[in-house]
Enzyme design. Structure first.
Site, PDB file in Angstrom:
ATOM      1  N   CYS A  27      16.843 -21.838  84.963  1.00  0.00           N
ATOM      2  CA  CYS A  27      15.477 -22.063  85.444  1.00  0.00           C
ATOM      3  C   CYS A  27      15.386 -21.741  86.939  1.00  0.00           C
ATOM      4  O   CYS A  27      15.482 -20.586  87.318  1.00  0.00           O
ATOM      5  CB  CYS A  27      15.042 -23.497  85.126  1.00  0.00           C
ATOM      6  N   HIS A  47      16.385 -24.526  79.244  1.00  0.00           N
ATOM      7  CA  HIS A  47      17.357 -25.485  79.774  1.00  0.00           C
ATOM      8  C   HIS A  47      18.413 -25.882  78.741  1.00  0.00           C
ATOM      9  O   HIS A  47      18.181 -26.814  77.970  1.00  0.00           O
ATOM     10  CB  HIS A  47      16.628 -26.752  80.223  1.00  0.00           C
ATOM     11  N   GLU A  72      21.142 -27.494  79.340  1.00  0.00           N
ATOM     12  CA  GLU A  72      21.679 -28.821  79.655  1.00  0.00           C
ATOM     13  C   GLU A  72      20.779 -29.924  79.132  1.00  0.00           C
ATOM     14  O   GLU A  72      21.194 -31.085  79.069  1.00  0.00           O
ATOM     15  CB  GLU A  72      21.891 -28.957  81.174  1.00  0.00           C
TER      16      GLU A  72
END
Lengths: 997, 276
Positions: free
Chosen positions: B103, B231, B233
C-alpha cells in the site's frame, strides 16, 4: 533574494480528474447549475531565496508526478488545459493550519539539505467550464468550494485569467518582532459592565462568577503576595482568561454538578449533583460487585482490565460547536483530540480502535439558510471527511458507529468521537494507570506549535452558536504531527522517561498545566519558551491557545536529556517550559515578568450553582398510523429511510481493519452488505480474547420521556455488545450527554426548566438501568449548549445521549454476526414484544402519535442476556441480531441482506401470544429482544438453555432469496432480497454522489 | 539455524507496522520494527536483514501525493557519515535482499523508481499510483488472480486470493502504450483485480481504483522486490475474513473445509522460504 514563486500542478488534460469530477457533481446537485466540467489545480506558493533552477527541480522532481501531472512555474498551467469559463482559487487565511504547505516546506528543506527559512503555502484552483454569471460562481464558492471562516477565495473570468497571466501571488506577512502585551483589567465596575467584560471576551462567565473572581482581589493576603511577585492589585488578562477557562461549563460541568430543585406534579425534591448522585453513584454501587474497574472518572479516559497483562482505556468526546462552523476541521480535531485522552491516561496508552456517532440535520432540506448555518448535507460531507482523515491517517480502525438524521441537528450537528487505547498493566514494575507530578519535575510540552487557533474553544462551546461565535475557535487537525508524537510517547513511556502526561485540549496549557499542577501542588510556567507558529501572540493567547496535537508531560530532571534526545530522533518538537512546584500557586511568567499568580485552590474552586427543573409530561394522543399502502411498500420505505439505510458509503471510507486486530468489522456477510451490531477487536497477538464496542442512541424517545429514552439507549448499547458475543457481566459504559441549554432564562431559554427536568430524568434512567445490569459508567462527557440562536431563529437539539459499551469477548472464535447463514435454519425471536410504539420509526414515518415509549424490563432482560451469552459460548447460534429501530421487520430484512438469503416468517404464534396487530408485532421497538437463527439439530439444546424465558418461533431461513411474511396461510408481504438490498444500500450512496458498485 | 531477520520500517505516519511485524514473525522471521531515522543513522545496518518491508500507512499524510514525501526523505537524506540511504538501499537489493512494499510502502517504492524498473531503469519513476477513479478512499475486500510465470518470489504458488484494499491512491497508471507493453511483456505484473470468474476486470468495485489492466501488484526484474496495493498482513488468519462467521457455520454443517490461514500468509511465507 527572498521572493515568492508560484508552482501550479494539474492533472494532464488526457487524464481524468476525480476531484474535479466530484466538484462538478456537487455544483449540479446542490445548486442545480449545469456544468460541463471542473478541473482542479494545486498551487504551491514558495517564499524563499532559492534559485530558479532549485524551484524548477522542486516542481519537476518532487511535486509533479511525471505520469499523471504537469506543472508550470510562475505562469498559469490552466492555459494548457481544456477551455473553461471561470477560475476560482481558494487559499487558507493566514495562520490557519496548512498541512500540505507544511509538508512541502519540510520536503523542500530535505531537497536543499538545510532549513533555509523557506515557506510553502498551498492553494487549490477550480477551473469551471459552465455558462454562469459571476454571482453564481460566488455562490458556488460560498456553498461548495470554501469556508469564509478559514479560507479566502479569488475568482477570475477566463478573459481576466488569460490577460493577467492567472492569479497573482498572495503575499503573506506575519508581524515580526512582536513584544507580548499583558493588560490589567479593572473589575471595580458596575454589574452591567462586569457582565459585558465577560461577553466581549467570550469568557462565558456569569455575573456571580465575575463577582467571585473579583472578590479574590479584595483579600489583603492576596494583594501582598501579588506585590511580592511584581504584580499589581488588579487582575491581569491572563488570570481572568485562565479562571474563565477553568470555570467553563466545558471543563467544569457546572450543570451536571449543580444543586437542582426538581418539581414533578406536587412533588419537590433537591438533587445535589446529578453526576455524583447518579453517574458516579451508579458506578460506586456496581464497583462493589465488579472487579474489572481500574480507573474511573479520575483521568482523561476510563480504564478497565482486559486480561492479566493489559488494560483498556476508553473515552468518547463530542466536538459539536466547532463542527457547526467548520465541519471538516471540527470533526478531524474531534477525533484526533479524543485520541489524546486515552493516549494521555495514566502513563499513556496506544490507540487501537475508533467509534464515531454522528447526528445531522435533514440533508434533503430546502430553502434559505439562516446566517452561519451550513446546509446539513455540506455539514455531513465535511464531518465524514474529517473523521476519515483523522482516523485513517493515524492508523486507527473505525470499527463501530451510527448516524442519525433529525431536523433538530441543523443548528449544531453532534459529532461523537470515541477512542480505545491499550496499555500494559505495569511498565517496568510501575502500575500504568497511575500518574504523578512531583515538585521539581520539568514541564515539557511536545507535539505541535502554538498559534491563535482554537482560542476560546472551551468557553465558546459553553455557549450557543451566535453571531459573535469567535472565528478562532475553528481549527484544522494535523494527524501526522500527532501520529509522530504519540508514537514517540509510547517509546518514552516504555522507558519510563516521564511521570505524568495529559493532553492539551480545551483550554490549552492553562488546562493541562493547571490540572497537573494539582498533582504536584503548584506550577511555574515560562511562556516565552513556547514554540510559536508565528509571532504576535500575547501571553494569555499562548496560555489559552487550543492549537492541536500537543501533550504536556512531567519529566523528572534526570530524564530530561534522554526524553529530548528521543524526541529529536523522532522529529518531534519537545520543549521544557518550566517546572512543577509545591508552592500552591499557578505561577506564569513571560520573559521573566509574572503575568499570572493564582492560588490553585482558588482557581479550581467551585462556585455552587442552583437551578430549577420542572417536569410536565407531554400529553400525546394515541393515534396509530394508517399507511394506506401494501406492507411490501412499508418495508421498502423503511429500509430505504435515511435513519435505517446502510452506512456503507461512510464505513468504506473509514479504514476498519488497520492494526490487523479487527475480527468483527462494521460490514458483514459474504458481500460485506450487512450491518454489524458491534465491532470486535482481538488486540493481543496470539490471544483469542477480545472486546466489543457497541453504541446505543435514540433521541426520538426524548419527545416522550427522557427517563425511558436513557434506559433504552443503555439497554441498546448492552444488547448490541451482547449480540456479537460480549459477556454481559463484563461490560462497562460511557455516557455522552448532548443537551439543549437547560438553564432557564426568561428571554433566551424560557423552557429551560423543562429541559433541565428532562436531564434529571435521563440521568436517573441511566443510573437505574446501569445499576440493574451491573454495567458501570467509567467515563463520559456532557455538552450542554447545543443550540443555535441568531435573531429570532433558534434551533435546539433533541435531548440526546450516546451510551457506548465496551465489553469483554472471552473467545472471539465464538462471535456471532447478524447475517443468516444456512437455508433451513430455524428462526426465533427472544424477548417480549409489546404495544409501545410511540416515536418508533413506523410511527414517525407514517404520522402516528403515542405517549407510550418502550420500557426497559431490566431484570428480565439481564436474564435473557446471560442466556444469550451462554448460547454464544456453546456455539448454538448461527446468527443473532438485536432488534431496535424498525423492530422485527428491519431486523429480518438486515439479516437477509447480510446473508444473501431469504426467510419464511410466520407471525401466527407471535400474534397469538402477544395479542398484537400485525403492524405492532412487526414494528414495535420493545427493548431486550434478538432474532436468532440456528441449526434445527441444535433446537433441543437451545430450549434447554433458554428454559422459561420468552421465545417464539418466527419461521425459517430459506435459500430462495425471498423474504416471505405470513400469518399462518395468509401471505402478508413477499419481498425479493436483492431488491431490499438495493434499497438498503442505495439511499446514502445517492445522497453523497458516490458510486455504489 | 538462526532465523532470517526482517526489518519493518516505521515513522512519519507509517501505520501498519505492528501487524506487519507480527506477520513476519508468524511465518518464521525474526522481525524488527525500526524507525526510518534509526536506519538513517547507520544505513549499512540494512545488510543484517534478509527482508525489508515498507508497510502501509499515511506517511506525511499523503500531503504531496502518496509516498512523495517519504520517498524524498529516502532519496535526499544522508546518514551521519554522509552516505545516502538510497544508495545503500539499492546495494541491499543487488545483494539478494528482499523488499516488500504494501500500500503506502508500494507507493513509496514506485515514487523511488525501484518498482517496476522496466529494463533495469532503477531510480526512474515509470508508473504511478493515482487517486482512485471514484475519487475517495475505499476499504473493501477484493478478489485477485495471480499472473502465472511471473518472476516474483512472493507470489509463488498463488492462484486466486482474497485480500482487503484500503487506499485513496491506488490506481496504477502507465504513461503510454510502450511502457504498458514493457510492463506486461517483461512480466512485471504479479497480481490483478478480478471478477467472480477470475477474469481481470476494469469494473468497479471488483477493480476498486480503476488500475490499468487491473494491476494490483508488480515486481522488479529480479522478482525480489514486490509491491502491491492490497494488504496481505491484514489477511493472515481465518478471523481476518469479513465473512468468517459464515465460513465457520457452513464448515460445521456440511464439512466445507475451514481455512486456518488467510491468503496473505503465503506471501510472507514465500519470502521466508526464499530467505532461509
Amino acid at each position: 533574494m527572498v521572493r515568492y514563486s508560484r508552482i501550479e500542478i494539474s492533472i494532464k488534460p488526457d487524464r481524468e480528474d476525480p476531484s474535479g469530477h466530484h466538484t462538478a457533481w456537487e455544483i449540479e446537485s446542490t445548486l442545480g447549475y449545469r456544468v460541463q466540467g471542473v478541473r482542479t489545480v494545486t498551487v504551491y506558493t514558495v517564499y524563499s531565496d532559492l534559485s530558479d533552477e532549485q524551484i524548477g527541480t522542486f516542481a519537476s522532481e518532487v511535486l509533479c508526478d511525471p505520469v499523471l501531472s504537469m506543472y508550470s512555474v510562475d505562469s498559469p498551467v490552466g492555459l494548457k488545459l481544456p477551455p473553461f469559463s471561470w477560475a476560482a482559487e481558494v487559499s487558507f487565511k493566514l495562520g490557519v493550519t496548512d498541512n500540505v504547505g507544511h509538508t512541502a516546506t519540510e520536503v523542500l528543506s530535505m531537497m536543499t539539505g538545510e532549513e533555509n527559512g523557506s515557506r510553502v503555502y498551498k492553494s487549490t484552483q477550480y477551473l469551471i467550464d459552465a455558462a454562469l454569471e459571476r454571482e453564481q460562481v460566488e455562490r458556488i464558492g460560498e456553498e461548495i468550494l470554501y469556508n469564509s471562516l478559514i479560507e479566502e477565495i479569488d475568482i477570475l473570468g477566463f478573459d481576466e485569467y488569460r490577460a493577467h497571466g492567472g492569479f497573482p501571488v498572495r503575499e503573506r506577512h506575519y508581524i515580526e518582532d512582536y513584544s507580548p502585551q499583558t493588560e490589567e483589567i479593572d473589575l471595580r465596575v458596575p454589574d452591567e459592565t462586569l457582565k459585558s467584560i465577560s461577553d466581549e471576551r467570550t469568557l462565558a462567565l456569569t455575573l456571580d462568577e465575575m463577582k467571585y473572581f473579583r472578590s479574590y482581589y479584595e483579600r489583603d493576603d492576596v494583594i501582598e503576595a501579588r506585590i511580592r511577585v511584581g504584580l499589581g492589585a488588579l487582575p491581569t488578562d491572563v488570570e481572568l482568561e485562565a479562571f474563565a477557562q477553568t470555570q467553563s461549563e466545558h471543563c467544569k460541568h457546572k450543570i451536571f454538578n449543580a444543586t437542582i430543585a426538581y418539581r414533578e406534579g406536587g412533588k419537590r425534591e433537591t438533587v445535589r449533583s446529578l453526576f455524583k448522585t447518579y453517574i458516579r453513584g451508579a458506578t460506586e454501587k456496581i464497583a462493589e460487585r465488579k472487579n474489572f474497574l481500574v480507573s474511573v472518572f479520575e483521568d482523561n479516559a476510563g480504564v478497565i482490565e482486559f486480561n492479566d497483562r493489559y488494560n483498556l482505556a476508553f473515552k468518547v468526546e463530542t466536538h459539536n460547536s466547532p463542527s457547526a462552523l467548520d465541519p471538516y476541521g471540527g470533526s478531524i480535531t474531534g477525533i484526533v483530540g479524543c485520541d489524546r485522552d486515552p493516549a494521555g491516561t495514566g502513563l499513556g496508552s496506544r490507540l487501537i480502535a475508533h467509534t464515531d456517532v454522528l447526528c445531522f440535520g435533514d440533508p434533503t432540506m430546502e430553502g434559505e439558510l439562516p446566517p452561519r448555518m451550513m446546509h446539513p448535507k455540506r455539514v455531513m460531507e465535511g464531518v465524514v471527511k474529517g473523521i476519515e482523515d483523522g482516523g485513517n491517517k493515524c492508523g486507527i480502525p473505525t470499527i463501530n458507529g451510527a448516524v442519525i438524521f433529525n431536523d433538530s441537528y441543523r443548528g449544531k450537528p453532534l459529532v461523537f468521537c470515541g477512542s480505545v487505547g491499550i496499555m500494559p498493566r505495569s511498565i517496568r514494575g510501575a502500575p500504568s494507570h497511575v500518574k504523578e507530578a512531583r515538585p521539581g519535575d520539568i514541564i515539557v510540552m511536545t507535539g505541535g506549535r502554538i498559534g491563535k487557533d482554537g482560542i476560546h474553544g472551551a468557553t465558546f462551546s459553553s455557549e450557543e452558536i451566535s453571531e459573535s461565535s469567535p472565528v478562532q475557535a475553528v481549527q484544522i487537525g494535523d494527524p501526522i504531527t500527532q501520529k509522530k508524537m504519540l508514537d514517540m510517547i509510547v517509546e518514552a513511556r516504555d522507558r519510563l522517561l516521564y511521570r505524568a502526561i495529559t493532553d492539551n485540549g480545551a483550554g490549552g496549557l492553562s488546562s493541562s498545566v493547571g490540572e497537573m499542577a494539582q498533582l504536584a501542588g503548584g506550577a511555574y510556567l515560562e511562556l516565552e519558551k513556547a514554540p510559536l507558529k508565528y509571532p504576535g501572540l500575547d501571553p494569555w493567547e499562548i496560555l489559552l491557545s487550543e492549537a492541536q496535537e500537543r501533550m504536556t508531560l512531567a519529566v523528572p530532571p534526570d530524564n530530561l536529556d534522554d526524553f529530548l534526545e528521543l524526541a529529536r530522533r523522532r522529529d518531534v518538537l519537545a520543549l521544557p517550559m518550566g517546572k512543577f512546584t509545591d508552592t500552591g500557586y499557578f505561577h506564569v511568567t513571560c520573559e521573566g515578568r509574572t503575568v499570572c499568580y493564582l492560588e490553585l485552590s482558588f482557581l479550581h474552586s467551585s462556585i455552587p450553582m442552583t437551578l430549577d427543573a420542572r417536569w410536565d409530561p407531554p400529553k400525546l394522543a394515541e393515534n396509530a398510523p394508517s399507511t394506506g399502502k401494501p406492507l411490501e411498500h412499508v418495508f421498502m420505505e423503511m429500509i430505504s429511510d435515511l435513519n435505517t439505510c446502510s452506512r456503507e458509503p461512510i464505513i468504506r471510507r473509514y479504514d476498519h481493519e488497520v492494526g490487523g486486530n479487527a475480527v468483527l468489522k462494521p460490514l458483514i456477510g459474504a458481500d460485506e452488505a450487512g450491518p454489524s451490531d458491534g465491532g470486535v477487536i482481538a488486540p493481543v497477538a496470539g490471544s483469542y480474547r477480545g472486546f466489543a464496542l457497541a453504541a446505543g442512541i435514540n433521541p426520538f424517545y426524548s419527545e416522550i420521556d427522557t427517563y425511558h429514552m436513557a434506559a433504552n439507549v443503555v439497554d441498546e448499547a448492552i444488547r448490541n455488545a451482547v449480540s456479537v458475543g460480549a459477556d454481559p457481566d463484563r461490560i462497562a459504559l460511557l455516557d455522552n450527554f448532548c443537551w439543549p441549554d437547560p438553564v432557564y432564562d426568561h428571554a433566551k431559554t424560557p423552557d429551560g426548566r423543562h429541559k433541565l427536568a428532562q436531564l434529571v430524568r435521563a440521568v436517573r434512567g441511566c443510573h437505574d438501568t446501569a445499576v440493574a445490569y451491573g454495567t458501570p459508567f467509567i467515563s463520559g462527557k456532557d455538552s450542554m449548549k447545543n443550540d443555535y440562536k441568531i435573531g429570532e431563529h433558534k434551533v435546539s437539539v433533541l435531548p440526546t445521549i450516546l451510551v457506548s459499551a465496551i465489553g469483554i469477548v472471552p473467545d472471539i472464535r465464538m462471535c456471532v454476526t447478524s447475517d443468516f447463514k444456512c437455508p433451513g435454519d430455524s428462526l426465533y425471536l427472544l424477548g417480549l414484544t409489546r404495544r409501545e410504539l410511540g416515536q418508533s420509526l413506523f410511527y414517525r414515518m407514517y404520522g402516528g402519535t403515542s405517549g407510550s415509549v418502550p420500557k426497559v424490563h431490566r431484570d428480565a432482560n439481564l436474564k435473557l442476556y446471560r442466556v444469550y451469552h451462554e448460547l454464544v459460548r456453546q456455539g448454538l447460534l448461527a446468527s443473532g441480531h438485536d432488534l431496535s429501530e424498525g423492530g422485527l421487520a428491519v431486523a429480518l430484512m438486515e439479516s437477509c441482506i447480510g446473508g444473501g438469503l431469504g426467510a419464511a416468517a410466520d407471525l401466527s404464534t407471535l400474534l397469538g401470544e402477544s395479542g398484537l396487530s400485525v403492524e405492532e408485532a412487526l414494528f414495535s421497538e420493545s427493548a431486550g429482544r434478538f432474532v436468532v437463527s440456528l441449526d434445527p439439530k441444535n433446537e433441543k439444546r437451545f430450549f434447554s438453555i433458554v428454559g422459561e424465558l420468552p421465545v417464539v418461533k418466527v419461521g425459517t431461513v430459506t435459500g430462495d432469496s425471498t423474504l416471505e411474511v405470513r400469518e399462518g396461510e395468509k401471505s402478508l408481504a413477499s419481498l425479493a432480497v436483492e431488491e431490499i438490498t438495493r434499497c438498503f444500500r442505495e439511499s446514502l450512496y445517492r445522497l453523497l454522489g458516490m458510486e455504489k458498485g | 539455524m538462526a532465523k532470517p531477520r526482517a526489518l519493518i520500517l516505521t515513522g512519519y505516519g507509517i501505520n501498519c507496522d505492528y501487524e506487519t511485524t507480527h506477520a513476519c514473525d508468524t511465518v518464521g522471521f525474526k522481525a524488527y520494527r525500526l524507525h526510518l531515522n534509526d536506519v538513517l543513522v547507520k544505513p549499512e545496518g540494512l545488510f543484517d536483514y534478509r527482508l525489508v518491508v515498507f508497510p502501509g500507512g499515511f506517511s506525511y499524510g499523503d500531503d504531496l501525493g502518496s509516498g512523495v514525501a517519504y520517498s524524498s526523505k529516502i532519496r535526499f537524506s544522508r546518514s551521519e557519515n554522509g552516505g545516502r540511504l538510497y544508495e545503500t538501499f539499492m546495494e541491499y537489493v543487488e545483494r539478494d535482499g528482499l523488499v516488500l512494499g504494501i500500500c503506502n510502502g508500494f507507493q513509496i517504492l514506485v515514487r523511488l523508481g525501484i518498482l517496476p524498473a522496466i529494463e533495469n531503469s532503477y531510480g526512474e519513476q515509470q508508473v504511478t499510483l493515482a487517486p482512485n477513479r471514484e475519487g475517495y478512499f475505499i476499504n473493501r475486500w477484493v478478489e485477485l488472480v495471480t499472473q502465472q510465470d511471473n518472476p516474483s518470489i512472493f507470489t509463488r504458488g498463488l492462484g486466486r486470493i482474497r485480500l482487503p484494499v484500503r487506499h485513496g491512491e491506488g490506481r496504477l497508471l502507465v504513461p503510454d502504450e510502450e511502457l504498458l507493453q514493457g510492463l506486461e511483456q517483461n512480466r512485471h505484473v504479479c497480481i490483478r483485480y478480478c471478477d467472480r470468474e477470475g477474469k481481470p476486470t476494469q469494473s468497479f468495485p471488483q477493480n476498486p481504483n480503476g488500475s490499468q489492466n487491473a494491476i494490483a501488484g508488480i515486481c522488479d526484474p529480479t522478482g525480489r522486490v514486490f509491491g502491491l496495493m492490497p494488504h496481505p498482513e491484514a489477511a493472515m488468519t481465518l478471523y481476518h475474513f469479513p465473512d468468517w462467521t459464515g465460513m465457520r457455520e457452513r464448515a460445521n454443517r456440511c464439512g466445507e473445509e475451514l481455512p486456518t490461514k488467510g491468503d496473505g500468509h503465503a506471501i510472507f511465507r514465500n519470502a521466508f522460504e526464499y530467505a532461509s
